[in-house]
Scaffold this motif. Structure first.
Motif, PDB file in Angstrom:
ATOM      1  N   ASN A 131       0.869  -1.188   0.000  1.00  0.00           N
ATOM      2  CA  ASN A 131       0.000   0.000   0.000  1.00  0.00           C
ATOM      3  C   ASN A 131       0.901   1.232   0.000  1.00  0.00           C
ATOM      4  OD1 ASN A 131      -0.995   2.164   2.253  1.00  0.00           O
ATOM      5  ND2 ASN A 131      -2.728   1.534   1.002  1.00  0.00           N
ATOM      6  N   LEU A 132       0.505   2.241  -0.744  1.00  0.00           N
ATOM      7  CA  LEU A 132       1.256   3.494  -0.762  1.00  0.00           C
ATOM      8  C   LEU A 132       0.756   4.339   0.400  1.00  0.00           C
ATOM      9  CD1 LEU A 132       1.167   4.116  -4.621  1.00  0.00           C
ATOM     10  CD2 LEU A 132       2.993   3.047  -3.262  1.00  0.00           C
ATOM     11  N   GLU A 133       1.476   4.289   1.500  1.00  0.00           N
ATOM     12  CA  GLU A 133       1.052   4.986   2.716  1.00  0.00           C
ATOM     13  C   GLU A 133       1.561   6.424   2.667  1.00  0.00           C
ATOM     14  OE1 GLU A 133      -0.509   6.302   4.712  1.00  0.00           O
ATOM     15  OE2 GLU A 133       0.371   6.152   6.687  1.00  0.00           O
ATOM     16  N   THR A 134       0.753   7.291   2.099  1.00  0.00           N
ATOM     17  CA  THR A 134       1.163   8.677   1.878  1.00  0.00           C
ATOM     18  C   THR A 134       1.296   9.453   3.178  1.00  0.00           C
ATOM     19  OG1 THR A 134      -1.141   9.404   1.729  1.00  0.00           O
ATOM     20  CG2 THR A 134      -0.066   8.707  -0.331  1.00  0.00           C
ATOM     21  N   LEU A 159       4.055   1.154   2.536  1.00  0.00           N
ATOM     22  CA  LEU A 159       5.285   1.804   2.083  1.00  0.00           C
ATOM     23  C   LEU A 159       5.145   3.320   2.109  1.00  0.00           C
ATOM     24  CD1 LEU A 159       6.177  -0.497  -0.944  1.00  0.00           C
ATOM     25  CD2 LEU A 159       6.770  -0.742   1.478  1.00  0.00           C
ATOM     26  N   LYS A 160       6.065   3.959   2.798  1.00  0.00           N
ATOM     27  CA  LYS A 160       5.989   5.408   2.982  1.00  0.00           C
ATOM     28  C   LYS A 160       7.018   6.127   2.112  1.00  0.00           C
ATOM     29  CE  LYS A 160       7.040   5.523   7.236  1.00  0.00           C
ATOM     30  NZ  LYS A 160       7.321   6.111   8.572  1.00  0.00           N
ATOM     31  N   PRO A 161       6.750   7.399   1.819  1.00  0.00           N
ATOM     32  CA  PRO A 161       7.771   8.219   1.165  1.00  0.00           C
ATOM     33  C   PRO A 161       8.932   8.467   2.124  1.00  0.00           C
ATOM     34  CG  PRO A 161       5.609   9.278   1.119  1.00  0.00           C
ATOM     35  CD  PRO A 161       5.507   8.133   2.063  1.00  0.00           C
ATOM     36  N   GLU A 167       7.708  16.573   7.915  1.00  0.00           N
ATOM     37  CA  GLU A 167       8.939  16.959   7.206  1.00  0.00           C
ATOM     38  C   GLU A 167       8.615  17.493   5.812  1.00  0.00           C
ATOM     39  OE1 GLU A 167      11.684  13.504   9.363  1.00  0.00           O
ATOM     40  OE2 GLU A 167      10.902  13.214   7.332  1.00  0.00           O
ATOM     41  N   TYR A 168       7.734  16.815   5.141  1.00  0.00           N
ATOM     42  CA  TYR A 168       7.382  17.197   3.762  1.00  0.00           C
ATOM     43  C   TYR A 168       6.707  18.565   3.735  1.00  0.00           C
ATOM     44  CZ  TYR A 168       5.491  16.530  -0.971  1.00  0.00           C
ATOM     45  OH  TYR A 168       5.182  16.656  -2.305  1.00  0.00           O
ATOM     46  N   GLU A 169       5.808  18.787   4.677  1.00  0.00           N
ATOM     47  CA  GLU A 169       5.104  20.068   4.717  1.00  0.00           C
ATOM     48  C   GLU A 169       6.047  21.191   5.162  1.00  0.00           C
ATOM     49  OE1 GLU A 169       1.428  19.694   6.843  1.00  0.00           O
ATOM     50  OE2 GLU A 169       0.609  18.270   5.382  1.00  0.00           O
ATOM     51  N   ASP A 187       5.258  12.829  -5.505  1.00  0.00           N
ATOM     52  CA  ASP A 187       6.237  12.597  -4.440  1.00  0.00           C
ATOM     53  C   ASP A 187       5.800  11.497  -3.481  1.00  0.00           C
ATOM     54  OD1 ASP A 187       7.713  14.690  -5.485  1.00  0.00           O
ATOM     55  OD2 ASP A 187       6.968  16.164  -4.042  1.00  0.00           O
ATOM     56  N   ARG A 188       4.519  11.427  -3.188  1.00  0.00           N
ATOM     57  CA  ARG A 188       4.079  10.542  -2.111  1.00  0.00           C
ATOM     58  C   ARG A 188       3.460   9.235  -2.620  1.00  0.00           C
ATOM     59  NH1 ARG A 188       5.597  13.168   2.054  1.00  0.00           N
ATOM     60  NH2 ARG A 188       4.783  11.700   3.579  1.00  0.00           N
ATOM     61  N   LYS A 189       3.239   9.154  -3.927  1.00  0.00           N
ATOM     62  CA  LYS A 189       2.714   7.892  -4.476  1.00  0.00           C
ATOM     63  C   LYS A 189       3.617   7.349  -5.595  1.00  0.00           C
ATOM     64  CE  LYS A 189      -2.217   8.741  -3.582  1.00  0.00           C
ATOM     65  NZ  LYS A 189      -3.554   8.851  -4.198  1.00  0.00           N
ATOM     66  N   ILE A 190       3.768   8.129  -6.659  1.00  0.00           N
ATOM     67  CA  ILE A 190       4.464   7.603  -7.839  1.00  0.00           C
ATOM     68  C   ILE A 190       5.908   7.209  -7.521  1.00  0.00           C
ATOM     69  CG2 ILE A 190       5.145   8.072 -10.224  1.00  0.00           C
ATOM     70  CD1 ILE A 190       2.173   8.068  -9.879  1.00  0.00           C
TER      71      ILE A 190
END
Ligand code: SF4
Length: 306
Positions: A131-134, A159-161, A167-169, A187-190
């Motif tokens: 799972n793409l855990e954004t 799976l996280k970025p 941090e991202y914000e 950034d958070r999925k692809i």
């Protein structure tokens, strides 16, 4: 797009676990001004059972990447043609026979994903699922992972970025989903998906042709030039009613937000309930904009990638 015309106003307030039925929760909140830190950590771990995609466990030896040779493309075309009327289970079985252990699946725990996970537990339980855990998913979505694991014994890796949400914000001076959702999705999925499928030959998803005009063009099996691997869509031929009949018949766990007016569930800042329903299953996602896909299933210029 559906009939929803409300301008896109992403919220930056996480919704409560239980939302009132069919009630929009769209609090107004100004963009937060967050100072850029002196040094941005390059790795974070806020959830014990999540991991960044560049530190994945190797479930199978990394395979040499497939090349879209004329021979392979012809094989995929023939497979798609012969599987066109096959059951989803038969399509999954074919994919497992052909590509395991280099077959993987991405799921956002939508109704289709939950149905495929139930099938995988019977047909190809060793398949690596992620799972793409954004960091922006609803708690109800995250809870489904445990419900699926308990019922089917299928463990989904979250799976996280590289950067956590704070941090991202901080780096972007506030939530990027407000000003540039395409970049945020990238950034958070692809980026995470690209790393997750390294060394894989094929991936499966739960998209269906009747979900949108873009998705109407999908093949059951096709080359995905966006991610350089084969894409398998076991539910391509199913319609919404097929999915919900299977969920009801087999008591498959599903996201309870669907009972609260959400036709499709993505990240909470970019997902809306749709009062009075809407025929468009993608209504409520980035509502009020032309954006309907995060980029995972959008069409490439050459017609592939969906
Ligand atoms: Fe960001 Fe919204 Fe895309 Fe999630 S759906 S990654 S919050 S822009």
């Amino acid at each position: 797009m559906g009939a929803v015309s409300k301008p896109f106003e992403p919220t930056d307030q996480r919704p409560p676990r239980e939302l009132p039925k069919l009630r929009l929760v769209v609090p107004e909140s100004p963009t937060r001004a967050v100072a850029v830190p002196q040094a941005v950590p390059t790795h974070s771990s806020t959830m014990a059972d999540t991991q960044t995609a560049n530190s994945l466990p190797q479930h199978a030896e990394l395979a040499t990447p497939l090349q879209p040779t004329a021979k392979l493309l012809e094989e995929l075309k023939e497979a798609s043609r012969s599987l066109e009327t096959a059951t989803p289970e038969a399509i999954i079985q074919w994919a497992s026979n052909r590509f395991a252990p280099h077959l993987t699946m991405a799921t956002a725990f939508g109704p289709e994903g939950c149905v495929i996970l139930s099938m995988l537990s019977r047909v190809a339980p060793a398949t690596y699922v992620f799972n793409l855990e954004t960091g922006y998913q609803f708690q109800q979505t995250l809870d489904l992972r445990d419900q699926i694991a308990e019922k089917y014994g299928v463990k989904v890796d979250m799976l996280k970025p590289e950067l956590s949400v704070p941090e991202y914000e901080a780096v972007h001076g506030g939530p990027l989903y407000k000003s540039n959702p395409n970049q945020c999705c990238f950034d958070r999925k692809i980026t995470v998906l690209r790393r997750a499928v390294e060394g894989k030959h094929a991936w499966m998803s739960g998209i269906r042709r009747d979900q949108s005009s873009d998705r109407a063009k999908i093949s059951t099996v096709a080359w995905d030039s966006k991610f350089n691997l084969v894409k398998v869509s076991p539910l391509a031929n199913w319609v919404k009613q097929d999915v919900w009949k299977r969920i009801t018949d087999e008591a498959i766990p599903y996201n309870r937000l669907h009972d609260q007016g959400y036709p499709s569930v993505g990240c909470w800042p970019c997902t809306r309930a749709v009062p009075n329903g809407d025929d468009d299953e993608r209504a409520g996602r980035w509502s009020g904009t032309q954006k309907t896909e995060c980029g995972l299933h959008s069409l490439e210029a050459d017609g592939s990638g969906i």
